[in-house]
Design an enzyme around this catalytic site. Structure first.
Site, mmCIF file in Angstrom:
data_model
loop_
_atom_site.group_PDB
_atom_site.id
_atom_site.type_symbol
_atom_site.label_atom_id
_atom_site.label_comp_id
_atom_site.label_asym_id
_atom_site.label_seq_id
_atom_site.Cartn_x
_atom_site.Cartn_y
_atom_site.Cartn_z
ATOM 1 N N ASP A 263 76.124 65.530 -24.762
ATOM 2 C CA ASP A 263 74.846 66.215 -24.599
ATOM 3 C C ASP A 263 74.458 66.104 -23.123
ATOM 4 O O ASP A 263 75.290 65.744 -22.291
ATOM 5 C CB ASP A 263 73.800 65.615 -25.561
ATOM 6 C CG ASP A 263 72.777 66.658 -26.005
ATOM 7 O OD1 ASP A 263 72.331 67.445 -25.148
ATOM 8 O OD2 ASP A 263 72.417 66.696 -27.194
ATOM 9 N N ASP A 264 73.196 66.406 -22.802
ATOM 10 C CA ASP A 264 72.795 66.425 -21.400
ATOM 11 C C ASP A 264 73.067 65.079 -20.724
ATOM 12 O O ASP A 264 72.754 64.023 -21.273
ATOM 13 C CB ASP A 264 71.302 66.748 -21.309
ATOM 14 C CG ASP A 264 70.972 68.074 -21.991
ATOM 15 O OD1 ASP A 264 71.760 69.028 -21.847
ATOM 16 O OD2 ASP A 264 69.927 68.154 -22.668
#
Ligand SMILES: *[C@@H]1O[C@H](CO)[C@@H](O)[C@H](O)[C@H]1NC(C)=O
Ligand SMILES: *[C@@H]1O[C@H](CO)[C@@H](O)[C@H](O)[C@H]1NC(C)=O
Ligand SMILES: *[C@@H]1O[C@H](CO)[C@@H](O)[C@H](O)[C@H]1NC(C)=O
Ligand SMILES: *[C@@H]1O[C@H](CO)[C@@H](O)[C@H](O)[C@H]1NC(C)=O
Ligand SMILES: *[C@@H]1O[C@H](CO)[C@@H](O)[C@H](O)[C@H]1NC(C)=O
Ligand SMILES: *[C@@H]1O[C@H](CO)[C@@H](O)[C@H](O)[C@H]1NC(C)=O
Length: 483
Positions: A263-264
């Site tokens: 994810d980020d």
């Protein structure tokens, strides 16, 4: 290992040296049997504060064999060392070994130091993880409506905490959690590796985090946070394994960080819809520098999507992203309220990317149906300069909100090399306003290129933040541990 002679002593350097001479003599004699002997576990590190008292987890019955559960040892160690909070503080040393543990809580004026070959292994016994309330600024858990499994390392209401080491490892053993998440079998939101709440003066440095069940490092409602020299690794397909999530925090510095995740890499947050609006605590004065990110399905840096308390004054520079979906992405939507403003990005070096610039005004994802459809976010003053990218599918995808345009967008000195199979239209822009200068390929009509001579470079603040000016001290640890 039959020469298990363990002695822990605390005394002055002169005494220590005298003792050392004696011990060296003894060891010399026992060299054959005691090949693994460590005379003195001693090392130096840099920290916001050094400590007057030291102990090793072994003194509290900890066993680093990868099987023995050490939750009680860690909690007893911290509880015991908390007595020194007003007497110079204390540091807890975790020697080489595999230390299986459930969640434990930290205390103030405290340092947790992991040896280079120390691995904290998070317990996989899901039913034994304590459950805590959802964050007030979120109203709900992220995976399930109710509570949240407490983080592996948790701190609340603290001041002056250091979590560091000589690149020791914190392993969340996340595979089980990811599987349970995909099978929708979790009753509560998955645990983070580190969460520090309502705290001040926090340092997290020189450690490797692997396979977190979900987010890795989550400082929330806190201030004066230094995160430095961290490696974060998780499979790029693992669910929600964000790297570092400063959430409703003031004065944070994240630097020299290498993140590979699902994810980020960094996700800046401040609460979710009506709960975040009500709590009203922004993330501001955040510096991110020398970040390297690999995240094929997410952003190097995301602002949002939970940004309802506001995000202001973020300065990102020297950002390298490889095989990452987008660079610095804004995620928001109707119902979020709040703002994202005064964002400065300078020096991005990007290789293989779907979108260099991405702003999403229709992110969706609400905690419940009680969000206010009139709560529109204010997105304003977003500056990018000195960007070099190659093998990019699309330069920009800017999607503001109809009737609530994103304004004050500025992009200067950006050279984007398109991939062989790039999209037909490198820019798509709706409901945005701003200017560009020296941008290749040429921008969309809503962001006209006015030339460097006329508008110059986009802003990047030249002043420094308070967190940029903190000075670290050289601390040392020495424990006479014979094994
Ligand atoms: C750690 O803190 C949490 C939240 O304050 C609490 O629920 C939990 O009981 C604490 N754990 C221990 C071992 O004290
Ligand atoms: C944290 O501090 C606040 C106020 O300072 C207090 O109300 C709260 O009970 C404290 N929480 C814990 C877990 O110590
Ligand atoms: C720390 O360990 C990680 C994982 O093994 C490694 O990738 C990284 O290069 C190490 N960092 C330093 C500074 O040694
Ligand atoms: C911690 O990492 C920094 C770089 O981020 C490095 O300068 C320093 O020597 C490291 N300290 C230790 C104890 O490994
Ligand atoms: C434009 O960006 C490149 C790459 O970051 C940098 O080397 C160069 O100095 C910048 N140009 C100006 C005029 O600042
Ligand atoms: C360019 O990007 C594509 C994916 O869009 C990737 O398959 C390819 O390997 C990349 N090429 C280079 C030279 O990095």
């Amino acid at each position: 290992m039959d020469c298990l002679c363990r002695i822990s002593l605390r005394f002055s350097i002169t005494e220590a040296l005298k003792f050392l001479v004696v011990i060296l003599g003894v060891l010399n004699l026992k060299k054959v049997e005691c090949r693994k002997a460590k005379i003195l576990n001693s090392f130096e590190y840099s920290a916001i504060n050094c400590r007057a008292h030291s102990a090793s987890i072994e003194e509290f019955g900890g066993i680093g064999d990868g099987n023995t559960l050490n939750t009680k040892a860690f909690q007893q160690a911290v509880n015991h060392l908390s007595q020194y909070a007003s007497d110079g503080g204390a540091q807890l040393f975790v020697p080489a070994g595999k230390w299986l543990t459930g969640s434990f809580n930290l205390t103030s004026h405290f340092t947790l130091f992991l040896h280079r070959d120390a691995v904290l292994l998070a317990s996989q016994d899901i039913n034994t993880w304590p459950v805590v309330d959802p964050l007030p600024s979120y109203g709900h858990g992220r995976d399930a409506a109710g509570g949240r499994y407490i983080s592996l390392i948790f701190g609340n209401n603290l001041t002056d905490v250091v979590i560091t080491g000589n690149n020791g490892t914190i392993d969340g053993q996340g595979a089980l959690w990811w599987q349970q998440f995909h099978r929708k079998k979790l009753k509560y939101t998955r645990p983070y590796l580190v969460e520090i709440m309502h705290s001040d003066n926090i340092q997290i440095s020189n450690l490797t985090f692997v396979n977190s069940p979900t987010w890795n490092i989550h400082p929330v409602y806190s201030s004066n946070i230094l995160i430095q020299g961290i490696t974060i690794l998780a499979p790029v397909t693992s669910p929600n394994t964000d790297g570092i999530n400063p959430d409703s925090c003031t004065n944070t510095r994240i630097e020299d960080t290498y993140i590979v995740s699902g994810d980020d890499c960094i996700a800046v947050k401040s609460g979710w819809d009506e709960y975040g609006i009500k709590y009203g605590m922004p993330t501001k004065q955040l510096t991110i520098r020398r970040l390297t990110c690999i995240s094929p399905y997410s952003a190097a840096i995301a602002l949002g999507s939970e940004m309802s308390g506001g995000i202001q004054d973020v300065r990102a520079h020297e950002i390298t992203a490889i095989n990452t979906e987008s660079g610095v992405r804004i995620k928001t939507g109707v119902g979020r309220g709040g703002y994202v403003k005064d964002i400065y990005v300078k020096g991005m070096n990007l290789h293989t990317m779907k979108m260099v610039f991405w702003m999403t005004g229709n992110y969706g994802s609400h905690p419940d149906n009680h969000y206010d459809p009139k709560a529109l976010p204010e997105i304003k003053g977003i500056n990018y300069r000195d960007v070099v990218a190659e093998n990019v599918s699309m330069v920009a995808r800017f999607e503001g909100i109809s009737g609530d345009p994103f304004t004050g967008i500025c992009i200067s000195n950006a050279t984007i090399g398109m991939a062989k199979k790039a999209k037909k239209y490198p820019w798509t822009c709706t409901d945005v306003q701003g200017i560009t200068s020296a941008v290749v390929p040429p921008p969309c009509d809503l962001l006209p290129d006015q030339g460097l001579e006329k508008v110059g470079m986009c802003d990047f603040p030249s002043d420094s933040l308070a967190i940029d000016n903190i000075e670290l001290q050289r601390c040392s640890y020495s424990m006479n541990t014979l094994m």
